[in-house]
Design a protein around this motif. Sequence first.
Motif, PDB file in Angstrom:
ATOM      1  N   LEU A 161      -3.592  -5.377  -4.974  1.00 39.43           N
ATOM      2  CA  LEU A 161      -2.365  -5.033  -4.257  1.00 39.43           C
ATOM      3  C   LEU A 161      -1.632  -3.913  -4.965  1.00 39.43           C
ATOM      4  CD1 LEU A 161      -2.746  -8.407  -4.174  1.00 39.43           C
ATOM      5  CD2 LEU A 161      -0.946  -8.064  -2.496  1.00 39.43           C
TER       6      LEU A 161
ATOM      7  N   GLY B 175      -3.155  -5.182   0.362  1.00 40.88           N
ATOM      8  CA  GLY B 175      -1.759  -5.087   0.765  1.00 40.88           C
ATOM      9  C   GLY B 175      -0.820  -4.587  -0.314  1.00 40.88           C
ATOM     10  N   ARG B 176       0.442  -4.543   0.065  1.00 42.35           N
ATOM     11  CA  ARG B 176       1.491  -4.050  -0.820  1.00 42.35           C
ATOM     12  C   ARG B 176       1.995  -5.152  -1.751  1.00 42.35           C
ATOM     13  NH1 ARG B 176       3.965   0.688   0.919  1.00 42.35           N
ATOM     14  NH2 ARG B 176       3.085   1.509   2.849  1.00 42.35           N
TER      15      ARG B 176
ATOM     16  N   ARG C  75       4.835  -6.400  -2.000  1.00 45.77           N
ATOM     17  CA  ARG C  75       5.703  -7.410  -1.386  1.00 45.77           C
ATOM     18  C   ARG C  75       4.903  -8.588  -0.850  1.00 45.77           C
ATOM     19  NH1 ARG C  75       7.882  -5.042   4.417  1.00 45.77           N
ATOM     20  NH2 ARG C  75       5.849  -4.763   5.404  1.00 45.77           N
ATOM     21  N   ASN C  76       3.605  -8.436  -0.741  1.00 43.34           N
ATOM     22  CA  ASN C  76       2.742  -9.538  -0.330  1.00 43.34           C
ATOM     23  C   ASN C  76       1.924 -10.101  -1.489  1.00 43.34           C
ATOM     24  OD1 ASN C  76       3.363  -9.971   2.445  1.00 43.34           O
ATOM     25  ND2 ASN C  76       2.401  -7.997   2.909  1.00 43.34           N
TER      26      ASN C  76
ATOM     27  N   HIS D 293       3.154 -12.465  -3.697  1.00 41.72           N
ATOM     28  CA  HIS D 293       3.491 -13.858  -4.037  1.00 41.72           C
ATOM     29  C   HIS D 293       2.428 -14.844  -3.552  1.00 41.72           C
ATOM     30  CE1 HIS D 293       5.662 -17.544  -4.727  1.00 41.72           C
ATOM     31  NE2 HIS D 293       5.731 -17.813  -3.445  1.00 41.72           N
TER      32      HIS D 293
END
Lengths: 238, 238
Positions: free
Chosen positions: A179, A205-206, A208-209, A211
């Motif tokens: 990520l 993904g970024r 923010r994804n 977690h």
Amino acid sequence: MTSSASASASSSPAPRKDPWDLPDVSGLTVGVLGGTGDQGRGLAYRLARAGQRVVIGSRAAERAEQAAHELGQGVEGAENAECARRSDVVIVAVPWDGHARTLEALREELRGKLVVDCVNPLGFDKKGAYAIRPEEGSAAQQAEALLPESRVTAAFHHLSAVLLSDPAVEKIDTDVMVLGEDREDCAVVQALAGRIPGMRGVFSGRLRNAHQVESLVANLVSVNRRYKVHAGIRLTDL
Amino acid sequence: MTSSASASASSSPAPRKDPWDLPDVSGLTVGVLGGTGDQGRGLAYRLARAGQRVVIGSRAAERAEQAAHELGQGVEGAENAECARRSDVVIVAVPWDGHARTLEALREELRGKLVVDCVNPLGFDKKGAYAIRPEEGSAAQQAEALLPESRVTAAFHHLSAVLLSDPAVEKIDTDVMVLGEDREDCAVVQALAGRIPGMRGVFSGRLRNAHQVESLVANLVSVNRRYKVHAGIRLTDL
């Protein structure tokens, strides 16, 4: 799927970049902060065995050197700050409760470096493992907040330390979800993952994804307990 | 891994239950709330094609019957409450923004039923998909809170509606992560997943660890976009 690939190609004027076209990373030095812990040692061992130059870091130089000596494969050991300075790519494999403190102390040394956070913020109680949600959203986003002048990515969350460290294991069949915000930085991390036999780095993904990727380890703990395995992840259809 | 399996067997006095020993679920009727949406239709189609009796539910009976007719495979349609009443196992495949409202309205009909939540609370913006964190922790935990007299599990989060609905696709090679508090309930859901060719139901933890499983779909959206695929998940080493 052929249908979606052709649909996408027709709507884009520039030729689409092949997502599997990754850079040559064989010349990079990889540092592993927390390299004397189980996860850090395992990753250092695998990367070094794949031919990468690896420096493991610890708070005490002596402990790092001792662990490096035990790992063999040309792994070197150094105090954390020195490890960061000597490395092009720095994997953060410290325990979650030392994560913020360690990164804050290394802000200068990590400036401009490609940082790969692989920390899973988990708690354990009688019912097993559970996810901890950092204030920043994830460990990776905490790293991003603490290291504004570094290039922060996240990867290597779902690897079994047992498999990584077992010299008899030749191949680890798993995908490494990578990520990050910058395509080139992610590509470097994907390429590093791909140097380890059986592994494949997949952009996922970024930050923010991050977690849910970090937290999924709590589920793997349940899988491992129920099925008596060392579970990992593969992404299907690619 | 042989070593851990034997270690576990020696510490337990009772013979360990085989985690792959799953019940026969072929006689159960499966309801699909939100069965006229993409995910619900796809799941209904696959389960019916595998020989399961399936009733899809919608707010309007007529819409449900129309969709059931289009799906074929013996699928029936009914208004949501009637769908719940006629089913032994009820899959919740409604959009996230109708999740709480739908379940609250069906509390009576869902009493004592095995509920399988497959809802992924996601938001979308210019940067793609991102996870939404429900107040209760996850969609599944929201269902648990709203349906105290039902047996709530969570599963079927990572399936591509495109693959599910494509009659030319014979096999969907993927694992279905099944979460829940009760071993027997989870086993029923795992067995249901296993009826679909290529799929395997894997127990993957308690409901408190559902959020990351639901949210991982945001990452799969990124993978799908980058690689032009319909990505799913396989757990390795089992």
